[in-house]
Design a protein around this motif. Structure first.
Motif, PDB file in Angstrom:
ATOM      1  N   ASP A  71       0.809  -1.217   0.000  1.00  0.00           N
ATOM      2  CA  ASP A  71       0.000   0.000   0.000  1.00  0.00           C
ATOM      3  C   ASP A  71       0.848   1.276   0.000  1.00  0.00           C
ATOM      4  OD1 ASP A  71       1.016  -0.342   2.527  1.00  0.00           O
ATOM      5  OD2 ASP A  71      -0.806   0.283   3.569  1.00  0.00           O
ATOM      6  N   ASN A  72       2.156   1.119  -0.253  1.00  0.00           N
ATOM      7  CA  ASN A  72       3.063   2.260  -0.221  1.00  0.00           C
ATOM      8  C   ASN A  72       4.246   1.929  -1.123  1.00  0.00           C
ATOM      9  OD1 ASN A  72       4.994   4.171   0.434  1.00  0.00           O
ATOM     10  ND2 ASN A  72       4.671   4.050   2.631  1.00  0.00           N
ATOM     11  N   ASP A  73       4.552   2.780  -2.093  1.00  0.00           N
ATOM     12  CA  ASP A  73       5.619   2.464  -3.034  1.00  0.00           C
ATOM     13  C   ASP A  73       7.000   2.950  -2.600  1.00  0.00           C
ATOM     14  OD1 ASP A  73       5.143   5.141  -3.359  1.00  0.00           O
ATOM     15  OD2 ASP A  73       4.777   5.055  -5.516  1.00  0.00           O
ATOM     16  N   THR A  74       7.138   3.426  -1.371  1.00  0.00           N
ATOM     17  CA  THR A  74       8.438   3.854  -0.868  1.00  0.00           C
ATOM     18  C   THR A  74       9.337   2.641  -0.664  1.00  0.00           C
ATOM     19  OG1 THR A  74       7.419   5.709   0.292  1.00  0.00           O
ATOM     20  CG2 THR A  74       9.620   5.072   1.009  1.00  0.00           C
ATOM     21  N   ASP A  75      10.576   2.742  -1.132  1.00  0.00           N
ATOM     22  CA  ASP A  75      11.571   1.698  -0.877  1.00  0.00           C
ATOM     23  C   ASP A  75      12.342   2.051   0.384  1.00  0.00           C
ATOM     24  OD1 ASP A  75      11.175  -0.155  -2.870  1.00  0.00           O
ATOM     25  OD2 ASP A  75      12.506   0.836  -4.292  1.00  0.00           O
ATOM     26  N   TYR A  76      12.384   1.127   1.328  1.00  0.00           N
ATOM     27  CA  TYR A  76      13.106   1.323   2.573  1.00  0.00           C
ATOM     28  C   TYR A  76      14.398   0.508   2.503  1.00  0.00           C
ATOM     29  CZ  TYR A  76       8.551   3.045   4.010  1.00  0.00           C
ATOM     30  OH  TYR A  76       7.373   3.740   4.082  1.00  0.00           O
ATOM     31  N   LYS A  77      15.532   1.197   2.386  1.00  0.00           N
ATOM     32  CA  LYS A  77      16.825   0.511   2.299  1.00  0.00           C
ATOM     33  C   LYS A  77      17.264   0.091   3.698  1.00  0.00           C
ATOM     34  CE  LYS A  77      18.399   2.845  -1.842  1.00  0.00           C
ATOM     35  NZ  LYS A  77      19.428   3.659  -2.486  1.00  0.00           N
ATOM     36  N   VAL A  78      17.661  -1.187   3.798  1.00  0.00           N
ATOM     37  CA  VAL A  78      18.062  -1.727   5.093  1.00  0.00           C
ATOM     38  C   VAL A  78      19.429  -2.400   5.018  1.00  0.00           C
ATOM     39  CG1 VAL A  78      15.707  -2.050   5.954  1.00  0.00           C
ATOM     40  CG2 VAL A  78      16.811  -3.886   4.667  1.00  0.00           C
ATOM     41  N   VAL A  79      20.128  -2.321   6.134  1.00  0.00           N
ATOM     42  CA  VAL A  79      21.355  -3.089   6.306  1.00  0.00           C
ATOM     43  C   VAL A  79      20.960  -4.525   6.609  1.00  0.00           C
ATOM     44  CG1 VAL A  79      23.422  -3.378   7.725  1.00  0.00           C
ATOM     45  CG2 VAL A  79      22.621  -1.074   7.126  1.00  0.00           C
ATOM     46  N   ILE A  80      19.974  -4.662   7.515  1.00  0.00           N
ATOM     47  CA  ILE A  80      19.418  -5.980   7.825  1.00  0.00           C
ATOM     48  C   ILE A  80      17.973  -5.817   8.280  1.00  0.00           C
ATOM     49  CG2 ILE A  80      20.210  -6.018  10.230  1.00  0.00           C
ATOM     50  CD1 ILE A  80      20.763  -9.095   9.711  1.00  0.00           C
ATOM     51  N   ASN A  81      17.155  -6.766   7.894  1.00  0.00           N
ATOM     52  CA  ASN A  81      15.754  -6.805   8.322  1.00  0.00           C
ATOM     53  C   ASN A  81      15.447  -8.232   8.779  1.00  0.00           C
ATOM     54  OD1 ASN A  81      12.989  -5.293   8.194  1.00  0.00           O
ATOM     55  ND2 ASN A  81      12.604  -7.359   7.441  1.00  0.00           N
ATOM     56  N   LEU A  82      14.883  -8.339   9.977  1.00  0.00           N
ATOM     57  CA  LEU A  82      14.511  -9.642  10.544  1.00  0.00           C
ATOM     58  C   LEU A  82      13.015  -9.645  10.801  1.00  0.00           C
ATOM     59  CD1 LEU A  82      17.339  -9.820  13.239  1.00  0.00           C
ATOM     60  CD2 LEU A  82      17.381 -10.858  10.956  1.00  0.00           C
ATOM     61  N   ASP A  83      12.323 -10.688  10.350  1.00  0.00           N
ATOM     62  CA  ASP A  83      10.891 -10.843  10.584  1.00  0.00           C
ATOM     63  C   ASP A  83      10.627 -12.248  11.100  1.00  0.00           C
ATOM     64  OD1 ASP A  83       9.688  -8.339   9.700  1.00  0.00           O
ATOM     65  OD2 ASP A  83      10.327  -8.915   7.688  1.00  0.00           O
ATOM     66  N   ALA A  84       9.755 -12.325  12.107  1.00  0.00           N
ATOM     67  CA  ALA A  84       9.394 -13.633  12.647  1.00  0.00           C
ATOM     68  C   ALA A  84       7.945 -13.613  13.103  1.00  0.00           C
ATOM     69  CB  ALA A  84      10.309 -13.987  13.818  1.00  0.00           C
ATOM     70  N   THR A  85       7.327 -14.780  13.032  1.00  0.00           N
ATOM     71  CA  THR A  85       5.977 -14.979  13.539  1.00  0.00           C
ATOM     72  C   THR A  85       6.026 -16.151  14.511  1.00  0.00           C
ATOM     73  OG1 THR A  85       5.041 -14.217  11.440  1.00  0.00           O
ATOM     74  CG2 THR A  85       3.577 -15.435  12.909  1.00  0.00           C
TER      75      THR A  85
END
Length: 194
Positions: A71-85
């Protein structure tokens, strides 16, 4: 003499009841001193996940890349991204962004999903939020009822911005076991929970 004591006692009880009734309307948690909180790196985030039973193998990792939302076309540049459920379907996210500007933009994206709740009549619960120059947070605990569809959305969520890092924790439901997992995770990081 006894009659006046009874009247005074009754008046005292009534006054106390009115004071406690006034406290029931509190809708804000205490403020958070972000400067006193530790800077969290990806290793600390993974250790906190491990403390609630999420192993590193179950964490989705992206490094030196960017991402966007549908829902948003902004690119977020990351060094690292961690996702968990978790098994309780709580969601945990950590993003060390390329710079503080990107981190602020990412925090603002998440914040926009909550700011309408702070004064909404349909929301019952407590919240606390503050935005500083290089840090910000949202703590929200409660539920938002939709009387039209006879449904509700639960909240026991936290968002933290500190420098170039954004952390997001989102509860899946409104019950003690689900909330305890969120609280235990944030406690392992040394952060406050909703």
């Amino acid at each position: 003499m006894k009659a006046s004591d009874i009247v005074l006692t009754g008046a005292s009880i009534l006054t106390a009841a009115m004071l406690f009734a006034g406290c029931a309307g509190i809708t804000h948690e205490p403020k958070v001193d972000m400067s006193a909180l530790p800077v969290v790196d990806d290793a600390a985030f993974l250790n906190a996940l491990n403390s609630i039973g999420i192993e590193e193998a179950d964490v989705r990792t992206m490094a030196d890349t960017s991402f966007s939302f549908s829902d948003n076309d902004t690119d977020y540049k990351v060094v690292i991204n961690l996702d968990a459920t978790s098994e309780k379907n709580n969601q945990f996210s950590y993003s060390q962004c390329a710079d503080e500007k990107t981190a602020r933009e990412l925090f603002d994206y998440y914040y926009d999903n909550y700011d309408h709740l702070f004064d909404a009549e349909e929301f019952s619960g407590i919240s606390s939020h503050e935005i500083g120059s290089d840090s910000a947070y949202v703590l929200i605990d409660g539920r938002c009822d939709n009387n039209t569809t006879n449904t509700y959305t639960p909240y026991h969520d936290a968002i933290f911005l500190k420098g170039d890092t954004v952390m997001v924790v989102v509860a899946s439901d409104y019950d003690i076991i689900t909330e305890k997992e969120i609280n235990d995770f944030l406690k392992a990081l040394g952060y406050p929970h909703p």
